[in-house]
Scaffold this active site. Structure first.
Site, PDB file in Angstrom:
ATOM      1  CG  ASP A 460     -65.619 -16.308 100.333  1.00 20.58           C
ATOM      2  OD1 ASP A 460     -66.310 -16.462 101.349  1.00 20.58           O
ATOM      3  OD2 ASP A 460     -64.775 -15.397 100.209  1.00 20.58           O
ATOM      4  CG  ASP A 660     -60.625 -13.717  98.167  1.00 24.14           C
ATOM      5  OD1 ASP A 660     -61.385 -14.262  98.995  1.00 24.14           O
ATOM      6  OD2 ASP A 660     -60.407 -12.497  98.136  1.00 24.14           O
TER       7      ASP A 660
END
Length: 772
Positions: A460, A660
């Protein structure tokens, strides 16, 4: 009724106040009360009130957790499903249990002390028995002329009995437990072998006439006290070495806990207090060169902090007001005041230790191979032992029955399921501890094993490849001034945890703007947020969200396209059904990201970037990171991230996902290995198998190398254990006797058995020194 607020920690289930000194429930109308820290406390008698007012902090200090071993939860390092109060032995494998929770309690290891004492006493009592046996083996005629053999047998009986029945008693208890629980293990074989040798020797000493002539050797029925004694002593030695190795692993975790200082200095009165007295919200002063006591936020001052103990990176990190600091890290030349945010078991170091301890007791899939072998191992060894006895009794040379007994006992002793069982857990224990020291937290052994096999990593963008702390770099309002645009946006974004929301709020704060609180807020997954500000609906997010709400964004598309070409993220703002402006946010790429991605590619990994940003923004970032356009997925919603992982896996790729945020959690759980940034959300870390403490992707490279080294070590251990047993058992049964006349004594069988376990442990401990 209580007329003042009472501390919720000192209110009973019935709503009555509790005396913080003695713990009794108190009449809420009592006049015996005192105010402290914004709360009112109630007391049952004047003496309790006097003690409280003398030192309120001491009175409110929670009782320290008991260190009594009888109250602690113990578990098996090989079978973590086994949990009980107090120490003992595992009913499955017979290994000594260990505390489930690692603490700084310096209490001695009772099991190690007990086994060490048994070892030394057994060694001293057994030494004369061993010396006599060796003398009789190498010079039987001379010994028989010089010594009354019958008297010697009775002396050996007297010396061997406490060795076997006292020093070796724990092994018989574990052997019996293995039979009761139908879980044969190493102690089943030891109990059978030592028990057979001892009982045979006792009968041969007390009533030798009951044996047939086939048991006679050198004109008499010889006892095997030496076998029973030496095997017991060597098994005790093996237990001591194993417990010491496990103690070293535990000491490594205690060393992490011990990184935090034992005291902290309160800033309000400059008094040093025990670390256990520090509460959330306390202001603490950290002087140059001191260790930071707990996790918190810098309030005053500026310094550099050595965070290598959690990041593995040697360069210190600059800290100023607003920066987060971690307990146990070392302050540089500056002094600062901090506010305690996480204390006790909630600190990063304590969480790391507990996570590592749990990972050390988790079971890797490769362990199933050892489990399947071990399930058949003990019954097979017993069958070989019986077969060896029968074969020697029928076809062996004289004294065939005595040799048959020696061979049968040697087979039972030399076989070592312990080495097979230790092969995986020992490597996992040492490997996860080494990872923790390098800023890599392994939540379970399966993640560590699977990471070696990964060939594709999906990452990501926000917070993983980038800093995750974006900044507002441009605003183009229409209608209201830019300040008004920011004010309304901040009012809605204040309830959001998204990094882009933080950028908007930080920009508004930097301009000194004020906005209403408690705004009704709704998060639209993958789109943005909406809220009611001063009676008007405010929509903040991507263009698709505004269009779904019937808001035309075309007037801003040209400016948005130019910003995206710069790699900036564009946030559209709509108020009252009309588009009123756009905000450009830039999330800087982490300085370590290019180096980390190149290292991953050098490891043979395909790197794929996913982001909810537009294609133009994503490609601008990808170009700076030398990523192929085919490996970039843009405009990705959270459920689409999971679909991307599934699609890659359906094409035969073994995928790791690194992220995250909360929106990454489904993909982290779907991937073969989920990798969370330690700087991200709790949900992401709970969904992942591996956590990079400081969110630095270079730690992922270290994790990959650790995985390879650990799995290589496990395979080496399994090879050692399997080859040892494949060679040792047939030799002990006497397959080489017809060719070279070799018959293994039970004494040397016990030496070989101990060596096999120690060799596995020593090989696993090499992981502590690997370079990552």
């Amino acid at each position: 009724m209580m007329t003042r607020p009472s501390d919720p920690a000192f209110v009973s289930a019935d709503g009555l106040p509790i005396d913080p000194v003695c713990g009794m429930e108190v009449d809420p109308d009592t006049e015996l009360r005192a105010d402290y820290g914004g709360h009112t406390y109630y007391f049952c008698n004047p003496s309790c009130l006097t003690r409280f007012t003398a030192d309120p902090r001491a009175a409110l200090r929670p009782a320290p957790p008991t260190s009594a071993a009888a109250d602690a939860i113990y578990t098996c390092p090989m079978h973590p499903e086994i949990r009980q109060r107090g120490p003992g032995a595992c009913p499955i494998c017979g290994m000594a249990l260990e505390p489930a929770t690692v603490t700084l309690d310096d209490a001695p290891d009772a099991e190690l002390i007990d086994m060490t004492r048994r070892f030394w006493i057994a060694g001293l009592l057994g030494l004369p028995v061993f010396i006599f046996a060796m003398a009789e083996m190498f010079a039987p005629a001379g010994v028989h002329r010089a010594v009354n053999v019958r008297l010697a047998d009775w002396i050996q009986l007297a010396l061997a009995t406490p060795v076997v029945l006292w020093a070796g008693w724990p092994f018989f208890e574990r052997a019996w437990a293995s039979i009761v629980n139908r879980s044969p293990n190493m102690f089943t074989l030891i109990g059978a072998g030592v028990g057979a040798a001892y009982v045979y020797s006792v009968v041969a000493t007390v009533a030798p006439g009951v044996f047939p002539a086939g048991f006679a050797m050198h004109g008499r029925v010889e006892p095997y006290f030496d076998t029973a004694v030496v095997v017991t002593v060597l098994v005790l030695l093996g237990q001591v070495l194993e417990l010491r190795a496990r103690r070293r692993t535990s000491d490594a975790l205690k060393g992490l806990l011990g990184l935090a200082p034992r005291t902290a200095r309160r800033a309000d009165d400059d008094v040093d207090v025990p670390l256990a007295d520090v509460r959330v919200g306390d202001r603490l002063r950290v002087r140059p060169g001191e260790k930071i006591p707990v996790d918190g936020i810098v309030l005053e001052g500026r310094t550099w902090v050595d965070e290598s103990m959690v990041t593995g990176e040697p360069l210190p990190v600059e800290k100023e007001a607003g920066s987060r600091v971690t307990g146990g890290t070392v302050n540089g030349a500056g002094a600062f005041v901090m506010r305690a945010e996480l204390v006790g078991s909630d600190t990063l170091v304590a969480q790391i230790v507990q996570m590592v301890a749990e990972a050390q007791r988790s079971r890797a899939p490769i362990q199933r191979v050892a489990d399947r072998v071990a399930a058949y191992f003990v019954p097979a060894v017993v069958a070989v032992s019986v077969g060896a006895f029968v074969a020697w009794s029928v076809w062996g040379p004289e004294p065939r029955l005595a040799l048959a007994l020696v061979s049968a006992v040697a087979v039972l002793i030399i076989a070592c399921p312990c080495a097979l069982g230790l092969a995986t857990p020992m490597a996992i224990m040492v490997g996860t501890g080494r990872g923790a020291a390098a800023g890599v937290l392994i939540r379970n052994a399966e993640a560590l094993e699977r990471l070696e096999q990964v060939d594709t990593i999906v990452i990501d963008k926000t917070g993983t490849l980038t800093e995750g702390q974006p900044r507002v770099v441009a605003i183009e309002p229409t209608g209201p001034a830019s300040d008004e645009l920011l004010r309304r946006a901040a009012a809605v974004e204040q309830a959001s945890e998204h990094p882009l929301a933080g950028a908007v709020i930080d920009a508004a704060k930097a301009r000194g703007l004020a906005w209403p609180s408690g705004v009704p807020f709704e998060s639209v997954t993958g789109g943005g947020v909406t809220g009611q500000v001063e009676g008007r609906e405010v929509v903040i997010g991507n263009a698709a969200l505004l269009r779904d709400r019937g808001i035309d964004t075309s007037r801003f598309e040209h400016r948005a396209a130019a910003w995206r070409a710069e790699g900036w993220t564009v946030i559209y703002v709509g108020v009252g059904g009309s588009a009123v402006g756009v905000i450009a946010v830039a999330d800087p790429i982490k300085a370590s990201t290019p180096e980390a991605l190149q290292a991953l590619r050098d490891e043979g990994l395909r790197v794929v970037m996913v982001t909810g940003d537009s294609r133009a923004t994503a490609e601008a970032v990808a170009a700076r990171l030398a990523l192929s356009r085919d490996d970039v997925y843009a405009d990705v919603l959270p459920d689409r991230k999971r679909d991307i992982v599934r699609d890659l896996q359906s094409h035969g790729r073994i995928v790791a996902m690194a992220g995250d945020g909360i929106n990454d959690a489904p993909a982290l759980a779907e991937a073969a290995v989920g990798i969370a940034m330690g700087t991200g959300t709790d949900v992401a870390m709970e969904s992942a198998g591996i956590t990079l403490v400081k969110g630095d992707l270079r730690a992922l490279v270290r994790a990959r190398r650790l995985s390879r080294a650990t799995m290589r070590n496990i395979r080496q251990n399994l090879f050692l254990a399997i080859v040892y047993n494949a060679v040792g058992v047939p030799v002990a049964a006497g397959v080489l006797y017809p060719f070279i006349g070799l018959l293994v004594s039970p004494i040397w069988a016990s030496v070989a058995m101990t060596f096999s376990s120690v060799s596995v442990i020593v090989n696993a401990l090499r992981l502590r020194r690997i370079h990552l």
